[in-house]
Design a protein around this motif. Structure first.
Motif, PDB file in Angstrom:
ATOM      1  N   ALA A 218       0.860  -1.190   0.000  1.00  0.00           N
ATOM      2  CA  ALA A 218       0.000   0.000   0.000  1.00  0.00           C
ATOM      3  C   ALA A 218       0.892   1.235   0.000  1.00  0.00           C
ATOM      4  N   PHE A 219       0.619   2.129  -0.949  1.00  0.00           N
ATOM      5  CA  PHE A 219       1.455   3.314  -1.150  1.00  0.00           C
ATOM      6  C   PHE A 219       0.618   4.586  -1.084  1.00  0.00           C
ATOM      7  N   ALA A 220       1.256   5.669  -0.655  1.00  0.00           N
ATOM      8  CA  ALA A 220       0.752   7.015  -0.905  1.00  0.00           C
ATOM      9  C   ALA A 220       1.611   7.589  -2.025  1.00  0.00           C
ATOM     10  N   VAL A 221       1.052   7.618  -3.219  1.00  0.00           N
ATOM     11  CA  VAL A 221       1.757   8.163  -4.387  1.00  0.00           C
ATOM     12  C   VAL A 221       1.330   9.609  -4.528  1.00  0.00           C
ATOM     13  N   GLU A 222       2.301  10.540  -4.572  1.00  0.00           N
ATOM     14  CA  GLU A 222       1.921  11.948  -4.473  1.00  0.00           C
ATOM     15  C   GLU A 222       2.863  12.889  -5.223  1.00  0.00           C
ATOM     16  N   PRO A 223       2.619  13.084  -6.504  1.00  0.00           N
ATOM     17  CA  PRO A 223       3.405  14.086  -7.232  1.00  0.00           C
ATOM     18  C   PRO A 223       3.245  15.479  -6.644  1.00  0.00           C
ATOM     19  N   MET A 224       4.357  16.195  -6.515  1.00  0.00           N
ATOM     20  CA  MET A 224       4.391  17.609  -6.154  1.00  0.00           C
ATOM     21  C   MET A 224       5.120  18.302  -7.292  1.00  0.00           C
ATOM     22  N   ILE A 225       4.389  19.089  -8.071  1.00  0.00           N
ATOM     23  CA  ILE A 225       4.883  19.636  -9.326  1.00  0.00           C
ATOM     24  C   ILE A 225       4.854  21.160  -9.252  1.00  0.00           C
ATOM     25  N   CYS A 226       5.844  21.820  -9.863  1.00  0.00           N
ATOM     26  CA  CYS A 226       5.902  23.278  -9.765  1.00  0.00           C
ATOM     27  C   CYS A 226       6.202  23.925 -11.116  1.00  0.00           C
ATOM     28  N   GLN A 227       5.894  25.230 -11.185  1.00  0.00           N
ATOM     29  CA  GLN A 227       6.069  25.996 -12.428  1.00  0.00           C
ATOM     30  C   GLN A 227       7.528  26.242 -12.771  1.00  0.00           C
ATOM     31  N   GLY A 228       8.290  26.635 -11.770  1.00  0.00           N
ATOM     32  CA  GLY A 228       9.677  27.032 -12.005  1.00  0.00           C
ATOM     33  C   GLY A 228      10.651  25.941 -11.621  1.00  0.00           C
ATOM     34  N   GLY A 229      11.714  26.343 -10.899  1.00  0.00           N
ATOM     35  CA  GLY A 229      12.690  25.371 -10.438  1.00  0.00           C
ATOM     36  C   GLY A 229      12.136  24.525  -9.312  1.00  0.00           C
ATOM     37  N   TYR A 230      12.757  23.371  -9.081  1.00  0.00           N
ATOM     38  CA  TYR A 230      12.257  22.462  -8.044  1.00  0.00           C
ATOM     39  C   TYR A 230      12.874  22.723  -6.661  1.00  0.00           C
ATOM     40  N   GLN A 231      13.725  23.746  -6.553  1.00  0.00           N
ATOM     41  CA  GLN A 231      14.361  24.022  -5.262  1.00  0.00           C
ATOM     42  C   GLN A 231      13.337  24.594  -4.276  1.00  0.00           C
ATOM     43  N   VAL A 232      13.413  24.138  -3.029  1.00  0.00           N
ATOM     44  CA  VAL A 232      12.465  24.563  -2.001  1.00  0.00           C
ATOM     45  C   VAL A 232      13.209  24.954  -0.721  1.00  0.00           C
ATOM     46  N   GLU A 233      12.482  25.631   0.152  1.00  0.00           N
ATOM     47  CA  GLU A 233      13.000  25.942   1.482  1.00  0.00           C
ATOM     48  C   GLU A 233      11.861  25.852   2.468  1.00  0.00           C
ATOM     49  N   THR A 234      12.213  25.651   3.729  1.00  0.00           N
ATOM     50  CA  THR A 234      11.219  25.544   4.791  1.00  0.00           C
ATOM     51  C   THR A 234      11.174  26.857   5.558  1.00  0.00           C
ATOM     52  N   LEU A 235       9.957  27.359   5.796  1.00  0.00           N
ATOM     53  CA  LEU A 235       9.796  28.630   6.502  1.00  0.00           C
ATOM     54  C   LEU A 235      10.165  28.492   7.977  1.00  0.00           C
ATOM     55  N   GLN A 236      10.200  29.623   8.670  1.00  0.00           N
ATOM     56  CA  GLN A 236      10.635  29.642  10.070  1.00  0.00           C
ATOM     57  C   GLN A 236       9.714  28.866  11.000  1.00  0.00           C
ATOM     58  N   ASN A 237       8.490  28.543  10.555  1.00  0.00           N
ATOM     59  CA  ASN A 237       7.618  27.732  11.412  1.00  0.00           C
ATOM     60  C   ASN A 237       8.036  26.262  11.430  1.00  0.00           C
ATOM     61  N   ASP A 238       9.086  25.928  10.682  1.00  0.00           N
ATOM     62  CA  ASP A 238       9.666  24.581  10.623  1.00  0.00           C
ATOM     63  C   ASP A 238       8.767  23.558   9.941  1.00  0.00           C
ATOM     64  N   TRP A 239       7.720  23.994   9.286  1.00  0.00           N
ATOM     65  CA  TRP A 239       6.812  23.083   8.586  1.00  0.00           C
ATOM     66  C   TRP A 239       6.596  23.467   7.130  1.00  0.00           C
ATOM     67  N   THR A 240       6.153  24.674   6.890  1.00  0.00           N
ATOM     68  CA  THR A 240       5.692  25.053   5.561  1.00  0.00           C
ATOM     69  C   THR A 240       6.854  25.124   4.574  1.00  0.00           C
ATOM     70  N   VAL A 241       6.716  24.380   3.476  1.00  0.00           N
ATOM     71  CA  VAL A 241       7.737  24.312   2.439  1.00  0.00           C
ATOM     72  C   VAL A 241       7.280  25.140   1.244  1.00  0.00           C
ATOM     73  N   VAL A 242       8.138  26.023   0.753  1.00  0.00           N
ATOM     74  CA  VAL A 242       7.797  26.905  -0.372  1.00  0.00           C
ATOM     75  C   VAL A 242       8.833  26.764  -1.482  1.00  0.00           C
ATOM     76  N   THR A 243       8.423  27.101  -2.692  1.00  0.00           N
ATOM     77  CA  THR A 243       9.385  27.161  -3.792  1.00  0.00           C
ATOM     78  C   THR A 243      10.284  28.380  -3.588  1.00  0.00           C
ATOM     79  N   ILE A 244      11.564  28.208  -3.801  1.00  0.00           N
ATOM     80  CA  ILE A 244      12.508  29.306  -3.588  1.00  0.00           C
ATOM     81  C   ILE A 244      12.249  30.459  -4.558  1.00  0.00           C
TER      82      ILE A 244
END
Length: 270
Positions: A218-244
């Motif tokens: 049993a899998f959770a298959v979950e594409p996360m796709i973006c418009q620009g580059g695939y680089q991300v960073e995590t905000l100061q709340n230590d949870w929310t991930v955003v595209t750079i």
């Protein structure tokens, strides 16, 4: 809810040792996951008409939690690793793990990703969708559509005999052929009594690697796709991930059970 990709995972794929850790589910376990999946899928379907401009992300979270508890189930995400809510609600450039807030208003033209997990008698279902709020740009809608379609491209390889990396390879090929990027830092995963089990399932990579897929996984298959580059960073709340680069990102996920033939989607909600 996606897993963070470990730095050593490429080595795990090459050695194949994670195959020993993949839990094959019994028919009874799959039945319990089906019940959980019905509620998760129902919620995500209801959100198609529930989400409106002017509401807050906390409104979405309350709807999710109330619905899960109404069905005598447990919100899987709440308290998981310290996460404070029952749903991840991520807007526009937020890739995953958006923390619901009374102050965060959803506006016309936004795209909103909602990730939901329900637990029934100890068994988890996990799924996500990205919603267009009112009228969105053509490119935003194309991103949402491509993300969903890339999931189904990967689903073609969720069958006995294929290897784990075949799923991600198909997702990457589909998304990139349409001009989008695939997030590298977060991945799909096994699911069952735990939200994150082996195997981890990147949405990119070369085919023909990793454990062979077998009935009862049993899998959770979950594409996360973006418009620009695939680089991300995590905000100061230590949870929310955003595209750079601040470009839009979309998310589509279902809990999938491997059968003798076509895979079964537990969270489709249709």
């Amino acid at each position: 809810m996606e897993a963070k990709l470990p730095k050593t995972y490429s080595q795990q794929l090459l050695t194949g040792w994670v195959n020993n850790m993949i839990i094959i589910k019994s028919d009874n376990e799959i039945n319990l996951m089906r019940e959980s999946g019905k509620v998760t899928g129902f919620i995500l379907k209801e959100l198609e008409t529930f989400i409106k401009p002017g509401m807050t992300t906390m409104d979405v979270d309350r709807f999710v939690e109330d619905t899960i508890r109404k069905h005598k189930m447990i919100p899987t995400f709440k308290g998981y690793g310290g996460f404070p809510a029952s749903a991840c609600v991520s807007i526009n450039e937020e890739v995953v793990h958006g923390i619901p807030s009374k102050k965060r208003v959803i506006n016309e033209g936004d795209i909103v990703s909602v990730d939901v997990g329900s637990t029934y008698k100890g068994y988890v279902s996990d799924a996500a969708r990205t919603y267009a709020v009112g009228k969105v740009s053509d490119e935003a809608q194309r991103l949402i559509d491509t993300t969903r379609e890339s999931f189904f491209a990967g689903l073609e390889f969720c069958k006995p005999g294929y290897r784990i990396s075949d799923i991600g390879h198909a997702i990457q090929q589909y998304a990139e052929s349409r001009g989008f990027s695939v997030i590298r830092d977060f991945v799909g995963h096994g699911v069952g009594q735990q939200m994150h089990e082996e195997p981890q399932i990147p949405n990119y990579g070369r085919p023909g690697r990793g454990p062979r897929i077998a009935k009862g996984m049993a899998f959770a298959v979950e594409p996360m796709i973006c418009q620009g580059g695939y680089q991300v960073e995590t905000l100061q709340n230590d949870w929310t991930v955003v595209t750079i680069d601040g470009k839009l990102s979309a998310h589509y996920e279902n809990t999938v059970v491997i059968t003798d033939g076509e895979p079964e989607l537990l969270t489709l909600g249709e």
